[in-house]
Design a protein around this motif. Structure first.
Motif, short mmCIF file in Angstrom:
data_model
loop_
_atom_site.label_atom_id
_atom_site.label_comp_id
_atom_site.label_asym_id
_atom_site.label_seq_id
_atom_site.Cartn_x
_atom_site.Cartn_y
_atom_site.Cartn_z
N ASN A 34 13.08 -7.04 -6.69
CA ASN A 34 12.98 -6.47 -5.56
C ASN A 34 12.21 -5.88 -4.87
O ASN A 34 11.76 -4.66 -4.39
CB ASN A 34 14.68 -5.97 -5.77
CG ASN A 34 15.63 -6.53 -5.94
OD1 ASN A 34 15.32 -7.67 -5.30
ND2 ASN A 34 16.90 -6.47 -6.56
N LEU A 35 11.19 -6.18 -4.24
CA LEU A 35 10.00 -5.42 -3.70
C LEU A 35 10.35 -5.74 -2.13
O LEU A 35 11.02 -6.47 -1.48
CB LEU A 35 7.98 -6.29 -3.68
CG LEU A 35 7.72 -6.10 -5.32
CD1 LEU A 35 6.68 -6.26 -5.86
CD2 LEU A 35 8.38 -3.94 -5.59
N ILE A 36 9.71 -5.00 -1.35
CA ILE A 36 10.79 -5.20 -0.01
C ILE A 36 9.04 -5.48 0.30
O ILE A 36 7.68 -5.25 0.87
CB ILE A 36 10.38 -3.60 0.57
CG1 ILE A 36 12.29 -3.21 0.26
CG2 ILE A 36 9.71 -4.09 2.38
CD1 ILE A 36 11.92 -1.85 0.70
N TYR A 84 7.81 -7.05 3.48
CA TYR A 84 6.73 -6.86 4.55
C TYR A 84 5.98 -5.05 4.36
O TYR A 84 5.50 -5.00 4.76
CB TYR A 84 7.24 -6.70 5.99
CG TYR A 84 8.56 -5.90 5.65
CD1 TYR A 84 7.96 -4.79 6.17
CD2 TYR A 84 9.57 -6.19 5.59
CE1 TYR A 84 9.28 -3.23 6.30
CE2 TYR A 84 10.95 -4.99 5.96
CZ TYR A 84 10.42 -4.08 6.06
OH TYR A 84 11.57 -2.49 5.72
N LYS A 85 5.69 -5.08 2.81
CA LYS A 85 5.32 -3.73 2.46
C LYS A 85 4.38 -3.96 2.00
O LYS A 85 4.27 -5.06 0.73
CB LYS A 85 6.39 -2.74 1.95
CG LYS A 85 6.89 -1.99 3.25
CD LYS A 85 7.83 -0.73 2.68
CE LYS A 85 8.80 -0.50 4.17
NZ LYS A 85 8.28 0.36 4.82
N GLU A 107 2.77 0.43 -0.53
CA GLU A 107 3.87 1.36 0.24
C GLU A 107 4.64 1.29 -0.59
O GLU A 107 6.10 1.96 -1.04
CB GLU A 107 3.75 0.46 1.43
CG GLU A 107 2.96 0.82 2.80
CD GLU A 107 2.72 0.22 3.99
OE1 GLU A 107 2.29 0.48 4.36
OE2 GLU A 107 3.12 -1.32 3.41
N PRO A 141 10.04 5.49 -3.01
CA PRO A 141 11.09 6.51 -3.96
C PRO A 141 10.50 7.59 -2.70
O PRO A 141 11.64 8.32 -2.95
CB PRO A 141 11.22 6.33 -5.17
CG PRO A 141 10.79 5.21 -5.30
CD PRO A 141 10.17 4.45 -3.80
N TYR A 181 8.89 8.87 -0.53
CA TYR A 181 8.76 8.44 1.17
C TYR A 181 10.35 9.96 1.33
O TYR A 181 10.88 10.18 2.04
CB TYR A 181 8.68 7.50 1.86
CG TYR A 181 9.46 7.52 2.99
CD1 TYR A 181 9.26 8.57 4.08
CD2 TYR A 181 10.53 6.59 3.39
CE1 TYR A 181 9.51 8.40 5.48
CE2 TYR A 181 10.52 6.12 4.97
CZ TYR A 181 10.42 7.33 5.53
OH TYR A 181 10.30 7.73 7.31
N ARG A 229 1.87 11.58 -1.60
CA ARG A 229 2.39 9.97 -1.71
C ARG A 229 1.57 8.65 -1.89
O ARG A 229 1.80 8.42 -3.22
CB ARG A 229 3.48 9.90 -0.29
CG ARG A 229 4.34 8.86 -1.02
CD ARG A 229 5.16 8.43 0.69
NE ARG A 229 5.33 9.18 2.17
CZ ARG A 229 5.39 9.03 3.25
NH1 ARG A 229 4.94 7.52 3.16
NH2 ARG A 229 5.09 10.00 4.03
N ARG A 231 7.10 1.48 -8.75
CA ARG A 231 7.77 1.64 -8.22
C ARG A 231 8.85 2.55 -8.98
O ARG A 231 9.26 3.58 -8.53
CB ARG A 231 8.78 0.86 -7.15
CG ARG A 231 9.53 1.12 -6.10
CD ARG A 231 9.74 0.23 -5.10
NE ARG A 231 10.80 -0.72 -5.90
CZ ARG A 231 11.21 -1.32 -5.26
NH1 ARG A 231 10.94 -2.30 -4.32
NH2 ARG A 231 12.84 -2.58 -6.24
#
Lengths: 419, 237
Positions: B96-98, B100-101, B105, B110, B112, B121, B157
């Motif tokens: 579950n990484l995003i 397009y980041k 990033e 978290p 952010y 950060r 993360r």
């Protein structure tokens, strides 16, 4: 809230599928473009037609006499009569709302024979006997000398104010005009002024070929006694001449012993009514422009809303992850709303810019090919652009609202399960 | 050691049409700070449901859940998001990484949400990436990483927000055994630093790398035992 990170994210999302973003943006772009062009075209038509009215005081009626068609008070029908000079103070007294009541007399007319002679040159012009006030009802710019004044009226001076068109036909270039004499129907008048009327189409040329002399001089010189050819009547601002005209006509009928039901004996032309009719036509055109434009825009907005829904659907899992990591619901809502807003406003701005470019093109085309009848200077005001931006902002928010809500309805646990 | 997690008589049932499916039938357990607990059970035993409730992604029908002295009850979404961000770190089976980041990033995300400034950060995220050995991969997208690397990014993360508890749902489920052991080694290292970790798994060898195993069957705890931890490093060449 509007941090660099959020902007970065918005750009990332919008640029992740360029083709789709551009297609979606095109809907809004097209809508705002149509709106701008329709409004500009309407304004162009309005400018063109308003220019035909020129500077004339629009709250004005013209009134003249014809033959009676009914016998009345022992007088026969088919009787011809004239307004008299004393009608003017009578009207002023009975209708204090009237601003100007100008008695006028006229010689010559459209395609009349030659009636003005200067040396070996002749010309056919409209000759008006007028009071000084007429310059307020039918404005003209005095280019040299002066207009008719009260002293001219009182002393019945034989002076004339002539149009630039007359000057160019009867005088050599550079010749001194003021102080020279013209012979009008055998009577000499000294030129004391020249004028130029503002007008931009075919009628404009006719407007420059007129000669104004004092009313009293005119009556004496051309044997009109106290008769009045016709009157130009202007009401005060705030009072409509259209509302007064019935009363004015019946007052004149009463004075001249005309049967009250004789509708043909007194003729009139209500400029204000015509003007209003045209104005309401413009209003209708503006309404249609807004109506069509906004409907087209609306279909663009629905497109944006649709795509945002799909984007939210596609990102269900991502939204779930972000909520699991602790993103606040308002932040997700803001994100979706801003994506929609940015997409709408950017494409709308492009539409406005393109519309402005289009108008600029049409204008330079018009400038290059000379004036076109009934169409001049199509444009949109800054107010319209602001209104368009306001509509865009509102509709961007509207387009994002439903998708944003649907993004919030996704429970993180369901979103994460969605493989 | 102070109690980190305390669960009393937890019940959860799902409404499936007209039937009600009783998944958790009264769970009681305590976990102390610094524990590494494996929750085992066959599929349908309720282990994922339990983890979701512990992760505040789902709410129990009845029972108490106290996390480090804070009762977790009747949370609205905003509050739940705040607690998840402050108290919990998640590691998922499917990473579950995003996508397009970049790795950096993703790790910074978290922070952010905690409104940590950009510079700080990124520095912090970089530190955690370094800890999982992926410093050189910081500017790569998840699609450019292997499964094991992705899971390490996900762990970084989860740790970035310095949570009270790390929740891992089948963290090795999508990985081959060598990579699985590498990931477990990382989890053990994090545990060695004093972090409380709950791992849901159905693999015996993974469970035995923890310090305590809780067996779930049909919504109840059937076995709860402390074990001698096997170090994952023994398996890694």
């Amino acid at each position: 809230m509007f941090s660099k990170d959020r902007w970065k994210e918005i750009l990332e999302v919008l640029s992740s599928n360029w083709f789709r973003t551009v297609l979606t943006a095109f809907g809004v772009f097209w809508g705002i473009l149509i709106l701008i062009i329709l409004l500009a075209a309407g304004r162009g038509l309005e400018n063109g037609i308003t220019a035909d009215f020129g500077d004339i005081a629009t709250n004005t009626m013209f009134i003249w006499t014809r033959r009676t068609t009914k016998a009345y008070k022992g007088l026969p029908k088919d009787r011809s009569f004239d307004f008299r000079l004393e009608d003017v103070p009578m009207l002023r007294e009975r209708f204090p709302e009237l601003r100007y009541v100008s008695a006028r007399n006229q010689l010559g007319g459209f395609r009349g024979g030659s009636n003005v002679i200067r040396g070996i040159k002749t010309g056919a012009y409209d000759i008006y006997g007028d009071y000084p006030e007429i310059i307020n009802q039918d404005p003209m710019g005095i280019t040299a000398g002066r207009f008719v004044n009260q002293n001219d009226i009182r002393e019945r001076r034989k002076v004339a104010v002539i149009g630039e068109g007359v000057v160019s036909e009867l005088y050599e270039a550079g010749e001194e005009v003021l102080g020279s004499y013209l012979k009008v129907n055998g009577v000499n008048f000294m030129v004391v002024g020249t004028y130029k009327k503002k007008s931009n189409d075919g009628d404009g040329e006719e407007g420059q070929k007129q000669i104004y002399v004092p009313f009293t001089t005119f009556s004496q010189a051309f044997n009109r006694s106290d008769n009045v050819g016709w009157m130009a009547i202007t009401a005060n601002d705030g009072t409509s001449i259209t509302g007064l005209k019935e009363a004015i006509v019946s007052a004149l009928k009463e004075k001249h012993k005309v049967h009250p039901e004789d509708t043909r004996a007194i003729g009139y032309f209500d400029l204000y009514e015509q003007f209003n009719r045209v104005q309401s036509l413009f209003g209708a055109m503006r309404f249609i422009a807004y109506f069509v434009g906004i409907l087209v825009l609306l279909s663009g907005i629905i497109g944006v809303s649709n795509i945002m829904l799909i984007v939210v659907k596609e990102r269900t899992k991502e939204i779930g992850i972000r909520r699991a990591l602790g993103e606040q619901p308002w932040s997700i809502r803001l994100q979706v709303l801003m994506e929609s807003l940015v997409l709408t406003i950017l494409s709308g701005m492009a539409g406005i810019a393109f519309g402005a470019l289009f108008i600029f093109g049409v204008n330079s085309l018009l400038d290059a090919s000379g004036p076109v009848d009934m169409f001049a200077n199509p444009s949109v005001s800054l107010g319209v652009v602001m209104a368009a931006l306001a509509i865009l902002t509102f509709s961007g928010l509207l387009a994002g609202f439903i998708p944003a809500q649907s993004a919030l309805r996704v429970k993180p646990i369901d979103a994460l399960r969605n493989e | 050691m102070p109690t980190m997690i305390e669960i009393k008589d937890l019940h959860k049932s799902y409404q499936m049409g007209s039937n009600s499916l009783h998944v958790l039938k009264g769970i009681n357990f305590k976990a102390e700070a610094g524990e590494l607990v494996a929750i085992m059970g066959s599929s349908g035993s309720g282990k994922s449901t339990l983890l979701n409730i512990l992760g505040m992604l789902d709410e129990a029908n009845s029972g108490d859940y106290i996390l480090d002295g804070v009762p977790i009850k009747n949370l609205n979404e905003t509050k739940a998001a705040q607690y998840r961000n402050k108290f919990l770190g998640f590691v998922f089976q499917s990473f579950n990484l995003i996508n397009y980041k970049t790795a950096l990033e993703n790790v910074a995300l978290p922070l952010y949400y905690q409104k940590v400034g950009r510079k700080e950060r990124e520095a912090k995220a970089m530190r955690y990436l370094e800890q999982v050995g992926l410093r050189e991969w910081a500017n790569h997208l998840p699609s450019e990483l292997s499964g094991g690397q992705k899971q390490r990014v996900a762990i970084a993360r989860a740790m970035a927000s310095e949570p009270k508890v790390l929740l891992a749902d089948e963290p090795t489920g999508a990985l081959d055994s060598t990579t699985s052991y590498e990931v477990m080694e990382l989890i053990q290292q994090i545990n060695d630093q004093g972090n409380t970790i709950l791992v849901v798994t159905h693999e015996e060898d993974i469970a035995h790398m923890c310090k305590r195993i809780i067996h779930l069957r049909d919504g109840v705890i059937v076995e709860d035992k402390k074990i001698k931890q096997k170090r994952a490093s023994e398996y890694v060449q």
